[in-house]
Design an enzyme around this catalytic site. Structure first.
Site, PDB file in Angstrom:
ATOM      1  CB  THR A  88      -0.952   0.106   1.341  1.00 40.02           C
ATOM      2  OG1 THR A  88      -0.216  -0.330   2.424  1.00 40.02           O
ATOM      3  CG2 THR A  88      -2.152  -1.139   1.037  1.00 40.02           C
ATOM      4  CB  SER A 146      -0.565   9.710   3.609  1.00 39.31           C
ATOM      5  OG  SER A 146      -1.232   9.682   2.058  1.00 39.31           O
ATOM      6  NE  ARG A 147       5.110   3.844   2.840  1.00 42.40           N
ATOM      7  CZ  ARG A 147       4.447   2.918   2.872  1.00 42.40           C
ATOM      8  NH1 ARG A 147       3.605   2.319   1.988  1.00 42.40           N
ATOM      9  NH2 ARG A 147       4.647   2.231   4.040  1.00 42.40           N
ATOM     10  CB  VAL A 148       0.978   8.947  -3.181  1.00 44.06           C
ATOM     11  CG1 VAL A 148       2.258   8.226  -3.382  1.00 44.06           C
ATOM     12  CG2 VAL A 148      -0.177   8.115  -2.935  1.00 44.06           C
TER      13      VAL A 148
END
Length: 553
Positions: A389, A415-417
């Site tokens: 994810t 939250s990476r993006v």
């Protein structure tokens, strides 16, 4: 033609076995020859035209529509697994049908038999039953006709509202989009939860994991997100609408019924599909349900619309797949899961994507849920899904019982993006909040040991306590993004530093009511602009200062 008939007549007249030629046999052969001679002479008397007309009549009258079906027989049946002999040309994951009417799916293709998982009660099948191929890979109905309905893993209605009128169907195991059709995540997917939208923002097309122990509020975050979409789906702008699919895997039927009632009461069922494979359903249906729901979501994505899918939860899908694999005699690996359990989840979650404009510009956002045991995020399935994810929201039991709800651990959640999709207004107010909360947690641990704290440390502690209180939120009460911005603005700009922490929730409710009733124009401006302009900043400052003066008095 005459020679063919003569040969056939001789063959019929001759004895069946050469070793049994006796006087009787010889006698019968003489009689056959005599009969043959008589019939031959009769044929010669018949006109050639008449023979050809008889042949033509016979050929035209023949039934050429031969319906061939490849069938096999059940060798053994038990624990939802049927071993079938025959079906030599069956495909992997092809649907097969038993003589009792039950359906199944071929999973193991072995040299001498086929391993079939049964979609239902295997007590209806017995050894020796006929199994026939359908020639179709497992598929489900898709389309807007499914909105507002509750279906099983095969797309059959289970809500008592009659059959589903959808004509379109899709295979459940479709391949994920490649690199070229995709585009980076750039539009926000607003959950209506302050802690998520400010600290771990989610974008449309992202995969954000919700992970935590049982009873920590994982499903609540998912349901709040669905309810929050009502404000967009009630409008006419198709680009803002977000269709929701909730996949319940291995849950109690009563839990699913409560959930459907909650969505109905919030008027959110009209844009939601519920796919249910409950704990009492067969393991193959629990394994299949996420893929079925994903195909329903892909219909919207591929038609230039936006969809959100929630898998609640993938731990139970992995357990169902482990059960099937072990019964099919596949070799076990770590924690007895089969070797391809990573692929089980990666091929599902990779189907969530934001498509570029050439491919319609649609998106499918995935919120998979994983249940941990005693907060162990380093177990096999949690680490697998974390690595697949684009970030995770980590919920903690300890925070939940302290009354911090949603019980999000801000330090471990990421939250990476999604930050690329966060609205500018939220970035302006929440930019420093994550750092302040991280510093607060660090200092809070040391603050327990000593009372001699300098002013800067005391300020950090004071601000951290108030921000933590500010991020608390009731269940099923999502907030619009402009309302969140107004509330968080008051906290991060230090206006609440003098307010008692116990009064923060009361202040928030009163302040929101005041802003919504008296300053709707400001909220509309923030929503339309997507940012806090200098004018809006000055107006917000004035509103907060004046309201606080009256509130404290």
């Amino acid at each position: 033609m005459l020679s063919v008939r003569v040969a056939a007549a001789v063959a019929r007249a001759l004895p069946r076995r050469a070793g049994l030629v006796s006087k009787n046999a010889l006698g019968s052969s003489f009689i056959a020859a005599r009969n043959l001679h008589a019939s031959n002479s009769r044929l010669q008397k018949t006109g050639t035209a008449e023979v050809s007309s008889i042949l033509e009549e016979r050929i035209l009258g023949a039934d050429t529509s031969v319906d061939l079906e490849e069938t096999g027989r059940v060798l053994s049946i038990g624990d939802g697994i049927a071993r079938v002999h025959g079906l030599r040309n069956v495909q992997a994951e092809e649907m097969v049908e038993f003589s009792s009417g039950l359906k199944g799916m071929s999973l193991n293709l072995e040299p001498d038999n086929v391993g079939v998982v049964v979609f239902g009660n295997d007590k209806l099948i017995k050894e020796g039953d006929i199994v026939k191929r359908t020639g179709a890979i497992v598929d489900v109905p898709v389309g807007e006709e499914l909105l507002g309905r509750v279906v099983d893993a095969l797309g059959n209605a289970i809500d008592g509202k009659g059959p589903i009128g959808s004509k379109a169907r899709r295979r459940v195991g479709l391949k994920a989009p490649g690199i070229i059709p995709r585009i980076s995540v750039r539009e926000p997917m607003q959950t209506g939860i302050k802690a998520v939208d400010s600290l771990v923002p989610i974008g449309r097309g992202q995969r954000e994991l919700i992970i935590g122990d049982r009873q920590t509020g994982k499903t609540s975050i998912a349901i709040d997100t669905i309810i929050n979409q009502k404000r967009f789906n009630d409008g006419t702008d198709e680009k803002k609408k977000l269709y929701c699919i909730y996949v319940a895997i291995g849950q109690k039927r009563s839990t699913v019924a409560q959930l459907v009632k909650r969505l109905t009461d919030a008027d959110a069922m009209k844009y939601t599909i519920v796919v249910s494979a409950t704990a009492s359903d067969a393991a193959p249906l629990q394994y299949l349900a996420p893929y079925s729901g994903c195909s329903m979501g892909e219909y919207f994505r591929d038609n230039g619309k936006h969809a959100l899918i929630i898998y609640d939860d993938l731990s139970k899908q992995a357990v169902a797949y482990r059960q099937m694999s072990l019964l099919l005699r596949r070799p076990p690996g770590r924690e007895a899961y089969p070797g391809d359990v990573f692929y089980l989840h990666s091929r599902l979650l990779e189907r969530a994507a934001k498509m570029n404009d050439a491919f319609g510009g649609g998106s499918l956002t995935a919120l998979p849920v994983i249940e941990t045991q005693a907060g162990d995020v380093s177990a096999y399935i949690p680490t697998n899904v974390i690595s697949i994810t684009d970030g995770q929201i980590f919920l903690e039991t300890e925070l939940f019982y302290k009354g911090i709800r949603p019980a999000i651990n801000v330090g471990l959640s990421v939250s990476r993006v999604g930050s690329a999709a966060q609205t500018r207004a939220m970035k302006q107010v929440a930019g420093t909040m994550k750092l302040e909360l991280a510093q607060y947690r660090e200092v809070a641990a040391f603050a327990q040991f000593g009372s001699d704290l300098d002013a800067a440390t005391q300020q950090l502690l004071s601000r951290g306590v108030r921000l933590t209180e500010l991020l608390k939120q009731g269940q099923y009460s999502p907030m619009a993004i402009e309302e969140q911005v107004a509330v968080i603005y008051a906290g991060v700009r230090g206006y609440l530093d003098k307010l008692e922490p116990s009064k923060i929730t009361k202040f928030e409710n009163a302040f929101l009511s005041h802003v919504i009733s008296q300053h709707q124009a400001l909220l509309s401006k923030i929503r339309t602009d997507g940012k806090i302009s200098e004018e809006s900043d000055a107006k917000l400052k004035e509103i907060v200062t004046n309201f606080l003066a009256g509130f404290e008095a």
